[in-house]
Design an enzyme around this catalytic site. Structure first.
Site, PDB file in Angstrom:
ATOM      1  N   ASN A   3     -10.565  31.514  49.205  1.00 50.29           N
ATOM      2  CA  ASN A   3      -9.866  30.260  50.104  1.00 50.29           C
ATOM      3  C   ASN A   3      -8.745  30.360  50.568  1.00 50.29           C
ATOM      4  O   ASN A   3      -8.181  29.727  51.302  1.00 50.29           O
ATOM      5  CB  ASN A   3     -10.106  28.871  48.970  1.00 50.29           C
ATOM      6  CG  ASN A   3      -9.549  29.122  47.645  1.00 50.29           C
ATOM      7  OD1 ASN A   3     -10.076  30.050  46.936  1.00 50.29           O
ATOM      8  ND2 ASN A   3      -8.868  28.505  47.404  1.00 50.29           N
ATOM      9  N   CYS A  18      -5.801  22.364  44.982  1.00 50.78           N
ATOM     10  CA  CYS A  18      -6.173  22.156  43.788  1.00 50.78           C
ATOM     11  C   CYS A  18      -5.190  22.499  42.582  1.00 50.78           C
ATOM     12  O   CYS A  18      -5.354  22.093  41.368  1.00 50.78           O
ATOM     13  CB  CYS A  18      -7.572  22.809  43.516  1.00 50.78           C
ATOM     14  SG  CYS A  18      -8.573  22.788  44.608  1.00 50.78           S
TER      15      CYS A  18
HETATM   16  N1  PLP Z   1     -14.536  26.967  45.702  1.00 51.26           N
HETATM   17  C1  PLP Z   1     -13.840  27.256  46.753  1.00 51.26           C
HETATM   18  C2  PLP Z   1     -13.828  28.924  46.971  1.00 51.26           C
HETATM   19  C3  PLP Z   1     -13.033  26.202  47.433  1.00 51.26           C
HETATM   20  O1  PLP Z   1     -12.273  26.820  48.391  1.00 51.26           O
HETATM   21  C4  PLP Z   1     -13.264  25.015  46.848  1.00 51.26           C
HETATM   22  C5  PLP Z   1     -12.607  23.865  47.614  1.00 51.26           C
HETATM   23  O2  PLP Z   1     -11.485  23.851  47.895  1.00 51.26           O
HETATM   24  C6  PLP Z   1     -13.913  24.776  45.742  1.00 51.26           C
HETATM   25  C7  PLP Z   1     -14.709  25.979  45.240  1.00 51.26           C
HETATM   26  C8  PLP Z   1     -14.349  23.230  45.366  1.00 51.26           C
HETATM   27  O3  PLP Z   1     -15.313  22.656  46.247  1.00 51.26           O
HETATM   28  P1  PLP Z   1     -15.210  21.196  46.493  1.00 51.26           P
HETATM   29  O4  PLP Z   1     -13.913  20.727  46.963  1.00 51.26           O
HETATM   30  O5  PLP Z   1     -16.455  20.610  47.096  1.00 51.26           O
HETATM   31  O6  PLP Z   1     -15.355  20.541  44.991  1.00 51.26           O
END
Ligand code: PLP
Length: 404
Positions: free
Chosen positions: A151, A325
């Site tokens: 991400n 996050c």
């Molecule tokens: N995994 C990855 C690689 C992400 O980029 C994200 C969100 O930013 C997530 C998991 C989490 O997903 P969600 O926002 O739907 O909880």
């Protein structure tokens, strides 16, 4: 003021056709899929249709799709669910150092409860070495979880190779495909994975909706207990509008994928070319070719990414420097650290992620604003070629903020 959104890896605007579907399933077809009357039956039928649509996006069977509240829950269910089903309170899990926190923190949670976790390093491009994965497999390894696309830097991992080696040793493989599925072609059988996490809001669907693919025969326990929803794996009345909206987003993503990929790659390349021409000392983060088509993660030397972002925001441009996050934490991103990028370079990291609504004019506007922002900040900075070095971070550490 012109507003330009270049943070599609954090989230995307809901597609108008998707929003229409969501409203329909909130107001008209609002039944509880567990009810036996016609309102319930209509909702049930719709949810099962949505399951087939989402399955088709990743080459799965409908009964292998379990709807969740998003990518985070899908990651938790995959990792905790397989760990619980496979082991009597202990066992070994293999992951990488560049995973999303939904994976890393779930692994840490299990570690505190008796599981062993191997966090594999990556190379300078953020790539996991499949042979290292194979070498890390032990007799008690219950799961390998490595993301499909990163991400932050967009690097696409060699999941098919990892899964092939894992299969030889009978270890199930989970991949977090939240950034990949719907944005690039993804097929669970070509990849050979057993579990895959999906999220709707990265593909022009609503937030709070996702899914876990679980290959038939994979041993997995529920982590949310209650009714017998989702064939006993995920209790809770189904988010019918969210599920139907995710299905619509998946259908559109599948139908428009080649055009969308070409569009964002063209804008991304125009942006990178312009940036490199106009601004000296900019480096691309992540793999040069094995990367998401919409991701331009760069490190701009001699500036703090956070300061650039704030200045861009003042001029209507939205990008990110860390992870949404890990919002607010003044630490360099764990991904860039794992890639071995020195602190004085990673502090100037910025992620621009393009989307279907962006235009060449957007890119040109950013290319007008960004070089002067960087030049101004560099002029004020104690760092730079020929300037006296002011410590590794030139002050406070690069902020990790604003990334998904
Ligand atoms: N995994 C990855 C690689 C992400 O980029 C994200 C969100 O930013 C997530 C998991 C989490 O997903 P969600 O926002 O739907 O909880």
């Amino acid at each position: 003021m012109r507003r330009v959104y270049l943070d599609h890896a954090a989230t995307t605007p809901v597609h108008p056709q998707v929003a229409k579907v969501a409203v329909q399933y909130m107001t008209e077809t609002f039944g509880n899929p567990s009810s036996i009357h016609c309102f319930g039956r209509e909702a049930r039928q719709a949810v099962e249709g949505a399951r087939a649509t989402v399955a088709s996006l990743i080459g799965a069977q409908p009964e292998e799709i379990y709807f969740t509240s998003g990518g985070t829950e899908a990651d938790n269910l995959a990792i905790q669910g397989v760990a619980l089903a496979a082991a009597d309170g202990r066992g070994h899990i293999i992951t990488s150092q560049v995973e999303h926190h939904a994976v890393l923190h779930t692994c840490e949670f299990l570690e505190k409860r008796g599981f062993d976790v191997t966090y594999l390093p990556v190379d300078g491009h953020g790539m996991v070495d499949p042979d290292q994965v194979a070498r890390a497999i032990r007799k008690d390894t219950v799961l390998i979880t490595v993301m499909l696309a990163n991400n932050e830097v967009g690097t696409i991992q060699p999941i098919a190779d990892i899964a092939r080696l894992a299969r030889e040793k009978g270890v199930p493989v989970h991949t977090d495909a939240v950034q990949a599925a719907g944005n690039i072609p993804v097929d669970v059988n070509r990849l050979g994975v057993d579990l895959m996490s999906l999220s709707s809001h990265k593909i022009y669907g609503p937030k709070g909706t996702g899914a876990l693919y679980v290959r038939r025969g994979t041993r997995i326990s529920p982590t949310v207990h209650g009714g017998a929803h989702e064939r006993g794996l995920r209790a809770g009345t189904e988010n019918v509008p969210g599920i139907l909206a995710m299905a619509k987003a998946s259908e559109l993503a599948q139908a428009e994928m080649p055009q969308r990929m070409a569009h964002v790659a063209r804008l991304r390349d125009r942006f990178l070319k312009g940036l490199m021409e106009k601004v000296p000392d900019v480096r691309l983060n992540g793999h040069p070719t094995a990367r998401l088509p919409n991701n331009a993660s760069v490190s701009v030397l001699y500036v703090e990414g956070e300061s650039v972002l704030l200045n861009l925001d003042l001029q209507g441009i939205a990008a990110s420097s860390g992870s949404a996050c890990t919002s607010g934490r003044l630490e360099p991103s764990h991904v860039l650290v794992a890639m071995g990028i020195p602190h004085d370079i990673s502090q100037g990291s910025l992620r621009f992620s393009f989307g279907r609504g962006n235009t060449e004019e957007d890119v040109d506007y950013v290319l007008e604003v960004l070089p002067s922002v960087i030049a101004r900040l560099r002029a004020m900075s104690p760092l730079g070629p020929g300037k006296k070095q002011a410590g590794p971070a030139g002050g406070r550490a690069g902020a990790a903020r604003g990334r998904g």
